[in-house]
Write a protein that holds these residues in place. Structure first.
Motif, PDB file in Angstrom:
ATOM      1  N   TYR A   1      -5.356  -2.899  -2.673  1.00 16.62           N
ATOM      2  CA  TYR A   1      -5.031  -1.481  -2.511  1.00 16.62           C
ATOM      3  C   TYR A   1      -5.736  -0.686  -3.585  1.00 16.62           C
ATOM      4  O   TYR A   1      -5.697  -1.043  -4.767  1.00 16.62           O
ATOM      5  CB  TYR A   1      -3.518  -1.275  -2.611  1.00 16.62           C
ATOM      6  CG  TYR A   1      -3.089   0.169  -2.523  1.00 16.62           C
ATOM      7  CD1 TYR A   1      -3.321   0.918  -1.368  1.00 16.62           C
ATOM      8  CD2 TYR A   1      -2.455   0.794  -3.603  1.00 16.62           C
ATOM      9  CE1 TYR A   1      -2.932   2.243  -1.285  1.00 16.62           C
ATOM     10  CE2 TYR A   1      -2.058   2.128  -3.519  1.00 16.62           C
ATOM     11  CZ  TYR A   1      -2.305   2.851  -2.359  1.00 16.62           C
ATOM     12  OH  TYR A   1      -1.917   4.165  -2.275  1.00 16.62           O
TER      13      TYR A   1
ATOM     14  N   LYS B   1      -5.935   6.020  -1.998  1.00 17.71           N
ATOM     15  CA  LYS B   1      -4.815   5.469  -1.217  1.00 17.71           C
ATOM     16  C   LYS B   1      -5.326   4.743   0.022  1.00 17.71           C
ATOM     17  O   LYS B   1      -4.880   4.973   1.144  1.00 17.71           O
ATOM     18  CB  LYS B   1      -3.821   6.569  -0.842  1.00 17.71           C
ATOM     19  CG  LYS B   1      -3.167   7.232  -2.048  1.00 17.71           C
ATOM     20  CD  LYS B   1      -2.132   8.259  -1.643  1.00 17.71           C
ATOM     21  CE  LYS B   1      -1.466   8.879  -2.874  1.00 17.71           C
ATOM     22  NZ  LYS B   1      -0.453   9.890  -2.508  1.00 17.71           N
ATOM     23  N   GLU B   2      -6.255   3.817  -0.236  1.00 18.01           N
ATOM     24  CA  GLU B   2      -6.874   3.042   0.837  1.00 18.01           C
ATOM     25  C   GLU B   2      -6.790   1.546   0.553  1.00 18.01           C
ATOM     26  O   GLU B   2      -6.653   1.127  -0.596  1.00 18.01           O
ATOM     27  CB  GLU B   2      -8.339   3.461   1.003  1.00 18.01           C
ATOM     28  CG  GLU B   2      -8.493   4.896   1.491  1.00 18.01           C
ATOM     29  CD  GLU B   2      -9.916   5.401   1.456  1.00 18.01           C
ATOM     30  OE1 GLU B   2     -10.218   6.334   2.211  1.00 18.01           O
ATOM     31  OE2 GLU B   2     -10.729   4.873   0.657  1.00 18.01           O
ATOM     32  N   VAL B   3      -6.869   0.763   1.605  1.00 15.08           N
ATOM     33  CA  VAL B   3      -6.869  -0.688   1.523  1.00 15.08           C
ATOM     34  C   VAL B   3      -8.280  -1.201   1.796  1.00 15.08           C
ATOM     35  O   VAL B   3      -8.960  -0.719   2.717  1.00 15.08           O
ATOM     36  CB  VAL B   3      -5.870  -1.292   2.536  1.00 15.08           C
ATOM     37  CG1 VAL B   3      -6.036  -2.811   2.635  1.00 15.08           C
ATOM     38  CG2 VAL B   3      -4.440  -0.936   2.139  1.00 15.08           C
TER      39      VAL B   3
ATOM     40  N   ALA C   1       0.843  -1.191   0.000  1.00 15.18           N
ATOM     41  CA  ALA C   1       0.000   0.000   0.000  1.00 15.18           C
ATOM     42  C   ALA C   1       0.883   1.246   0.000  1.00 15.18           C
ATOM     43  O   ALA C   1       2.086   1.167  -0.249  1.00 15.18           O
ATOM     44  CB  ALA C   1      -0.927  -0.022   1.218  1.00 15.18           C
TER      45      ALA C   1
ATOM     46  N   ALA D   1      -4.193   5.128   4.984  1.00 11.60           N
ATOM     47  CA  ALA D   1      -2.749   4.910   5.009  1.00 11.60           C
ATOM     48  C   ALA D   1      -2.176   4.880   6.413  1.00 11.60           C
ATOM     49  O   ALA D   1      -1.077   4.363   6.635  1.00 11.60           O
ATOM     50  CB  ALA D   1      -2.053   5.991   4.194  1.00 11.60           C
TER      51      ALA D   1
END
Length: 341
Positions: free
Chosen positions: A127, A132-134, A87, A149
């Motif tokens: 990801y 910018k997230e999982v 990530a 993050a």
């Protein structure tokens, strides 16, 4: 995706480049590499920048170097791990199905920074680069947990069924995920963290693998009724289908070659080519190994990697439907490439 255990099902036990013709068999075996260790496995995911493969394996994640084709480390304490992904900020996140948590890990030291609570049985993990997230897709929770993050849960999204694999298109801000029990693709708006559409996959049933061609806006769906489907990712229309083997799990798409891959537990990978935005053609049925149903693609080299193991028949006197037994320490990677390269 179900965690791979020491046993396989009885059914399994029985069982760029110029576009080639089917007879040309573009993919060839390169080599086996021993992984060893005990326990089953699930997803394999690529760390492209680090030239590593992240392999879920029992209660740990094995880190495999793609330059040397060797194990170079492991992430410990990931009970019932299903998958691991790179990530933002050089962090690795793992989905620990055995404890309903995700681990946030330093990508260099492989040490756990923190654990994050999810809903039940986090399974597939991915990801999403736009925000910018999982995302962890939670099997028994029938939901997606969204983690930022910093390792903070920012949303929990109900999905209405058991999720399997997902894929994202950052250009349109959407995540797509298979609802295995609902026979549909669930579409998520990544900015709103909301479900915005649900598309049936008929004639497919009980889909597992999912991949995307972001250029042509096409989804490739590996379904358990032995079909690979090509869907328009803008409206959910099924445009093409081809036959695949039984027990499909992973599905990938290589934008450099136009090949879509589905790996099946009966010991084959079906390789189809996206000839046109509405045409899909099988170019090869690649023999692998019984039970080799999880796979990763390296688009930089076009190689594919499959996890496999050796098995022995059930002990004498076992029930007729008894499963074969995995030979301890026999887990290995099978590596294939175009023209064996």
């Amino acid at each position: 995706m179900r965690m791979r255990t020491l046993a396989l099902t009885a059914a399994v036990a029985l069982a760029a480049f110029a576009v080639p013709r089917a007879a040309d068999a573009p993919y060839r075996f390169i080599k086996d590499v021993q992984i060893g260790g005990d326990g089953g496995w699930d997803y394999l995911n690529l760390d492209g920048a680090g030239r590593r493969l992240l392999i879920s394996h029992g209660t740990k994640v094995v880190v495999f170097d793609l330059k040397s084709d060797a194990v170079v480390g492991e992430i410990a304490d990931t009970p019932g791990v299903h998958g691991a992904v790179m990530a933002a900020e050089a962090h690795i996140f793992t989905s620990n199905g055995g404890e309903n948590k995700a681990s946030m890990v330093d990508g260099k030291t492989l040490q756990t920074i923190k654990k994050v609570d999810t809903e039940g049985n986090p399974d597939f993990i991915m990801y999403e680069p736009k925000m910018k997230e999982v995302y962890t897709f939670n099997g028994s929770g029938k939901s997606a947990t969204v983690i930022d993050a910093d390792g903070k849960v920012v949303a929990t999204i109900p999905l209405g069924g058991k999720p399997e694999a997902g894929a994202s298109d950052p250009a349109v801000g959407r995540v797509y995920v298979n609802n295995e029990t609902g026979n549909e693709i669930v579409v998520i708006d990544v900015a709103k963290h909301e479900v915005v559409a649900k598309w049936p996959i008929a004639p497919g049933e009980s889909a597992a693998g999912l991949a995307i061609d972001t250029k042509n806006k096409r989804l490739f769906i590996g379904a358990h009724n032995s079909k690979m489907l090509m869907m328009d990712s803008t409206n959910g229309k099924i445009l093409a289908e081809v036959p695949i083997g039984a027990g499909v799990d992973a599905t990938w798409f290589d934008p450099g070659t136009g090949y879509a891959f589905s790996s099946c537990s009966t010991g084959t990978v079906t390789i189809a080519h996206e000839d046109a935005p509405d045409k899909l053609t099988v170019v090869q049925t690649l023999p692998t190994a019984t039970g080799a149903r999880t796979m990763a693609l390296d688009p930089a080299t076009h190689r594919i990697y499959l996890a496999a193991a050796k098995y022995t028949p059930p002990p004498a006197g076992s029930a007729p439907n008894a499963r074969p037994v995995m030979v301890p320490g026999s887990m290995h990677l099978k590596i294939y490439g175009i023209n064996g390269k």
